[in-house]
Design an enzyme around this catalytic site. Structure first.
Site, mmCIF file in Angstrom:
data_model
loop_
_atom_site.group_PDB
_atom_site.id
_atom_site.type_symbol
_atom_site.label_atom_id
_atom_site.label_comp_id
_atom_site.label_asym_id
_atom_site.label_seq_id
_atom_site.Cartn_x
_atom_site.Cartn_y
_atom_site.Cartn_z
ATOM 1 N N LYS A 119 -9.500 24.518 -45.140
ATOM 2 C CA LYS A 119 -9.362 24.314 -43.692
ATOM 3 C C LYS A 119 -9.333 22.830 -43.316
ATOM 4 C CE LYS A 119 -12.915 26.622 -42.068
ATOM 5 N NZ LYS A 119 -13.568 26.949 -43.354
ATOM 6 N N ARG B 129 -17.779 30.650 -34.990
ATOM 7 C CA ARG B 129 -18.166 31.314 -36.234
ATOM 8 C C ARG B 129 -18.950 32.592 -35.977
ATOM 9 N NH1 ARG B 129 -18.294 26.237 -39.666
ATOM 10 N NH2 ARG B 129 -18.682 26.906 -41.792
ATOM 11 N N ARG C 43 -22.137 16.976 -51.770
ATOM 12 C CA ARG C 43 -22.631 17.594 -50.535
ATOM 13 C C ARG C 43 -23.845 18.449 -50.833
ATOM 14 N NH1 ARG C 43 -18.245 20.252 -46.463
ATOM 15 N NH2 ARG C 43 -19.906 21.793 -46.310
ATOM 16 N N ARG D 254 -23.253 30.814 -48.224
ATOM 17 C CA ARG D 254 -22.310 30.468 -47.151
ATOM 18 C C ARG D 254 -21.170 31.475 -47.097
ATOM 19 N NH1 ARG D 254 -20.858 24.919 -48.977
ATOM 20 N NH2 ARG D 254 -19.383 24.846 -47.270
HETATM 21 P P1 AMP Z 1 -18.448 23.507 -42.665
HETATM 22 O O1 AMP Z 1 -18.220 22.089 -43.047
HETATM 23 O O2 AMP Z 1 -17.522 23.965 -41.575
HETATM 24 O O3 AMP Z 1 -18.469 24.444 -43.841
HETATM 25 O O4 AMP Z 1 -19.927 23.572 -42.017
HETATM 26 C C1 AMP Z 1 -21.075 23.183 -42.758
HETATM 27 C C2 AMP Z 1 -22.306 23.788 -42.148
HETATM 28 O O5 AMP Z 1 -22.457 23.329 -40.785
HETATM 29 C C3 AMP Z 1 -22.315 25.302 -42.040
HETATM 30 O O6 AMP Z 1 -22.708 25.923 -43.252
HETATM 31 C C4 AMP Z 1 -23.328 25.507 -40.911
HETATM 32 O O7 AMP Z 1 -24.652 25.303 -41.367
HETATM 33 C C5 AMP Z 1 -22.992 24.362 -39.962
HETATM 34 N N1 AMP Z 1 -21.975 24.777 -38.978
HETATM 35 C C6 AMP Z 1 -20.710 24.303 -38.852
HETATM 36 N N2 AMP Z 1 -20.066 24.907 -37.845
HETATM 37 C C7 AMP Z 1 -20.923 25.802 -37.316
HETATM 38 C C8 AMP Z 1 -20.843 26.762 -36.258
HETATM 39 N N3 AMP Z 1 -19.711 26.942 -35.545
HETATM 40 N N4 AMP Z 1 -21.949 27.521 -36.001
HETATM 41 C C9 AMP Z 1 -23.080 27.353 -36.695
HETATM 42 N N5 AMP Z 1 -23.220 26.506 -37.724
HETATM 43 C C10 AMP Z 1 -22.154 25.714 -38.038
#
Ligand code: AMP
Length: 194
Positions: free
Chosen positions: A15, A90, A135, A146
């Site tokens: 993404k 999400r 990370r 996740r």
């Molecule tokens: P990502 O980089 O999009 O995979 O996001 C990393 C982490 O940020 C996720 O595993 C969540 O802990 C948090 N996060 C990102 N976007 C959201 C969202 N829309 N709602 C809740 N937590 C989020």
């Protein structure tokens, strides 16, 4: 036509990479809630402190924190003609919250892109990224968590958007350029162009 877009897809589906490319081609900002959270964690802000404990476990940050952050970001000038949300909404509650934020200004989403990829392919990609980017949430147990959280809470959102006629599905497996081409072709077909 405006381009207010959401990008759905499991962690590791590509993404972020695709969002940067779509953003450049369409001239709208790519807004990644994960990136905003990570910047806040790195900067040790209050928001970062609230988010970190959830992120480190692969759980979602509470909606109250996330929604307020997104509302503020999409109200900024550079997002006035459109945006590409990567990683938001999400949860079903976030879907409704986003609709409410937009309809307050007489706006609505134009398209929801779902990038699909199979579980083992994304685990492999995420483990590779972990060794490159270090990370904290890219260890195998957290990656699996996740993906589970995505399957439980976020994958069902595609059906909601499909029912609204907004969903476009893209196969995320293949070369990066190939996937970008699929996306741009699908966006054009949906009436979203630069
Ligand atoms: P990502 O980089 O999009 O995979 O996001 C990393 C982490 O940020 C996720 O595993 C969540 O802990 C948090 N996060 C990102 N976007 C959201 C969202 N829309 N709602 C809740 N937590 C989020």
């Amino acid at each position: 036509m405006s381009a207010r877009m959401v990008l759905l897809g499991p962690p590791g589906a590509g993404k972020g990479t695709q969002a940067a490319r779509i953003s450049e081609r369409l001239g709208v900002p790519a807004i990644s809630t994960g990136d905003i959270f990570r910047a806040n964690v790195a900067g040790e802000t209050e928001l970062g402190k609230q988010a970190k404990q959830y992120m480190d476990r692969g759980e979602y940050v509470p909606d109250s924190v996330t929604n307020a952050m997104v509302k503020d970001r999409i109200a900024q000038e550079d997002a006035s003609e459109g945006f590409l949300l990567d990683g938001y909404p999400r949860t079903e509650a976030q879907v409704h919250e986003l609709d409410a934020m937009l309809s307050e200004s007489g706006l609505a989403l134009d398209v929801v892109l779902e990038i699909t990829a199979d579980n083992e392919a994304v685990v492999e990609r995420l483990l590779k990224r972990a060794s490159e980017q270090n990370r904290a949430d890219d260890t195998e147990p957290v990656i699996r968590r996740r993906l589970e959280v995505y399957a439980e809470q976020t994958a069902p959102l595609a059906a909601l958007y499909e029912a609204e006629g907004l969903l476009v599905r893209i196969d995320g497996i293949g070369e990066v350029d190939e996937v970008t081409d699929r996306i741009m072709t699908a966006l054009e077909a949906a009436g979203v162009t630069a």
